[in-house]
Motif scaffolding. Structure first.
Motif, short mmCIF file in Angstrom:
data_model
loop_
_atom_site.label_atom_id
_atom_site.label_comp_id
_atom_site.label_asym_id
_atom_site.label_seq_id
_atom_site.Cartn_x
_atom_site.Cartn_y
_atom_site.Cartn_z
N LEU A 1 -33.82 20.92 -7.33
CA LEU A 1 -33.42 19.59 -6.86
C LEU A 1 -33.56 19.49 -5.34
O LEU A 1 -33.97 18.44 -4.82
CB LEU A 1 -31.98 19.30 -7.27
CG LEU A 1 -31.73 19.05 -8.76
CD1 LEU A 1 -30.24 18.87 -9.03
CD2 LEU A 1 -32.50 17.82 -9.25
N ALA A 2 -33.25 20.57 -4.63
CA ALA A 2 -33.41 20.56 -3.18
C ALA A 2 -34.88 20.42 -2.81
O ALA A 2 -35.24 19.69 -1.89
CB ALA A 2 -32.83 21.84 -2.59
N SER A 3 -35.74 21.13 -3.53
CA SER A 3 -37.18 21.02 -3.26
C SER A 3 -37.69 19.62 -3.52
O SER A 3 -38.45 19.05 -2.72
CB SER A 3 -37.94 22.04 -4.11
OG SER A 3 -37.52 23.35 -3.85
N LEU B 1 -39.96 12.84 2.02
CA LEU B 1 -41.17 12.81 2.84
C LEU B 1 -42.20 11.84 2.29
O LEU B 1 -42.86 11.12 3.06
CB LEU B 1 -41.76 14.21 2.95
CG LEU B 1 -40.91 15.27 3.66
CD1 LEU B 1 -41.63 16.60 3.69
CD2 LEU B 1 -40.56 14.82 5.06
N ALA B 2 -42.35 11.81 0.97
CA ALA B 2 -43.34 10.91 0.37
C ALA B 2 -43.00 9.45 0.63
O ALA B 2 -43.89 8.64 0.95
CB ALA B 2 -43.44 11.17 -1.13
N ASN B 3 -41.73 9.10 0.53
CA ASN B 3 -41.35 7.70 0.75
C ASN B 3 -41.27 7.36 2.23
O ASN B 3 -41.49 6.21 2.60
CB ASN B 3 -40.00 7.43 0.06
CG ASN B 3 -40.11 7.36 -1.44
OD1 ASN B 3 -40.50 6.35 -2.00
ND2 ASN B 3 -39.78 8.46 -2.11
N TRP B 4 -40.94 8.32 3.07
CA TRP B 4 -40.96 8.06 4.50
C TRP B 4 -42.38 7.75 4.98
O TRP B 4 -42.59 6.90 5.83
CB TRP B 4 -40.40 9.26 5.26
CG TRP B 4 -40.35 9.06 6.74
CD1 TRP B 4 -41.34 9.31 7.64
CD2 TRP B 4 -39.25 8.53 7.50
NE1 TRP B 4 -40.93 8.99 8.91
CE2 TRP B 4 -39.65 8.52 8.87
CE3 TRP B 4 -37.97 8.11 7.17
CZ2 TRP B 4 -38.81 8.08 9.88
CZ3 TRP B 4 -37.13 7.67 8.19
CH2 TRP B 4 -37.55 7.65 9.53
N ASN B 5 -43.35 8.43 4.40
CA ASN B 5 -44.75 8.24 4.80
C ASN B 5 -45.48 7.20 3.94
O ASN B 5 -46.70 7.05 4.08
CB ASN B 5 -45.49 9.57 4.71
CG ASN B 5 -44.99 10.58 5.72
OD1 ASN B 5 -44.70 10.23 6.86
ND2 ASN B 5 -44.86 11.83 5.31
N ALA B 6 -44.76 6.50 3.07
CA ALA B 6 -45.40 5.49 2.22
C ALA B 6 -45.98 4.37 3.07
O ALA B 6 -45.38 3.93 4.06
CB ALA B 6 -44.38 4.93 1.23
N VAL C 1 -36.41 20.76 7.64
CA VAL C 1 -35.58 21.90 8.05
C VAL C 1 -34.28 21.94 7.25
O VAL C 1 -33.88 22.99 6.72
CB VAL C 1 -35.29 21.85 9.56
CG1 VAL C 1 -34.28 22.90 9.95
CG2 VAL C 1 -36.59 22.03 10.34
N LEU C 2 -33.62 20.79 7.12
CA LEU C 2 -32.37 20.74 6.35
C LEU C 2 -32.62 21.05 4.88
O LEU C 2 -31.82 21.74 4.24
CB LEU C 2 -31.72 19.36 6.50
CG LEU C 2 -31.20 19.01 7.89
CD1 LEU C 2 -30.60 17.61 7.89
CD2 LEU C 2 -30.16 20.02 8.36
N GLY C 3 -33.73 20.55 4.34
CA GLY C 3 -34.04 20.82 2.94
C GLY C 3 -34.31 22.29 2.68
O GLY C 3 -33.87 22.84 1.67
N GLN C 4 -35.01 22.93 3.60
CA GLN C 4 -35.28 24.35 3.43
C GLN C 4 -33.99 25.17 3.50
O GLN C 4 -33.80 26.12 2.74
CB GLN C 4 -36.25 24.82 4.52
CG GLN C 4 -37.66 24.31 4.34
CD GLN C 4 -38.31 24.83 3.08
OE1 GLN C 4 -38.33 24.17 2.05
NE2 GLN C 4 -38.83 26.04 3.15
#
Length: 265
Positions: free
Chosen positions: A185-187, A194-199, A249-252
């Motif tokens: 879930l974290a991944s 990221l996908a929606n930020w760059n949409a 970074v937070l996700g990792q």
């Protein structure tokens, strides 16, 4: 291949990967008349960044992207997890057919369904709204596929033990499956954000109101508004990349913590 040679190859590949990012950072700090000059600038300046932060509504664009990305990520993780659990554990007629149909949507790209999606959104009154940006982006077959495959690896004995304690399907999913699936879930949270930020394509199609522009659409409008002022475009790109770096970074970090607490090797 020796260790030293492999290290040299690794450093070379890393340098090739990092070089465009270094050039971007240096170019943002260059004066406008030296933007495309080869080599280091004669002086460093923050004028490009300050102009974008003060004269361009980059804050509004980033806030819109944050709202949409966060909402899509949270809702998608909940719904995808529930759907994946149903496909992995529940026995019902046509389960494999449903799963095959979901996976088959990976073969269909957004440009193919852009016109029908736009017509549906217009009929439902979703254009120029946050709902119009969020709802079409929630479903993604990859998330359901990945979670289902992960749930199949979880021992059924854990759910059977919960069943003996009187847990229904919902409590099994919430109290047993979700805690064990925190790594995946974290991944997915990082990937969805990221996908929606760059949409770009759907936000460009679904919104005309400048107050609802997402950050990538807002950056694209700078080329038309300011002509050849690429220094402002590059500065806006650097500013827009900061939240994605923070999210990564937070996700990792969350991913590593989840692996440690869940006992996975």
């Amino acid at each position: 291949m020796s260790v030293r040679l492999r290290a040299l190859v690794g450093y070379a590949l890393a340098a090739v990967t990092v070089a465009p990012l270094v050039w971007l950072l240096v170019a943002v700090l260059k004066p406008a008349d030296e933007l495309f000059d080869v080599g280091l600038p004669s002086r460093l300046t923050l004028d490009n960044l300050l102009y974008v932060l003060t004269e361009v509504p980059i804050g509004t664009y980033m806030l819109n992207s944050l709202i949409v990305s966060a909402a899509v990520t949270v809702v998608a993780l909940v719904l995808h997890s529930m759907a994946a659990y149903a496909l992995a554990r529940l026995r019902f007629p046509g389960r494999q057919v449903v799963f095959s149909m979901i996976v088959s949507t990976l073969l269909v790209s957004l440009p193919v369904i852009l016109v029908p999606l736009f017509l549906v959104a217009r009929q439902l009154g979703l254009l120029d709204t946050y709902a119009g940006l969020i709802l079409p982006a929630i479903f993604h077959a990859f998330g359901i596929f990945l979670l289902r495959q992960y749930y199949l690896t979880i021992p059924r004995e854990l759910e059977e033990a919960a069943d003996l304690d009187g847990c229904g399907y919902f409590r099994r999913w919430w109290q047993v499956i979700v805690p064990l699936s925190r790594p995946v879930l974290a991944s997915l949270a990082v990937l969805f954000f990221l996908a929606n930020w760059n949409a770009f394509l759907w936000p460009l199609t679904a919104t005309r109101d400048p107050e609802l522009r997402m950050v990538q659409v807002g950056i694209a409008t700078l080329t038309g508004q300011y002509g050849s002022a690429w220094n402002y475009v590059l500065a806006a790109t650097v500013i827009a990349a900061v939240p994605t770096l923070i999210a990564f970074v937070l996700g990792q970090r969350r991913l590593v913590e989840a692996i440690k607490t869940s006992g996975l090797k």
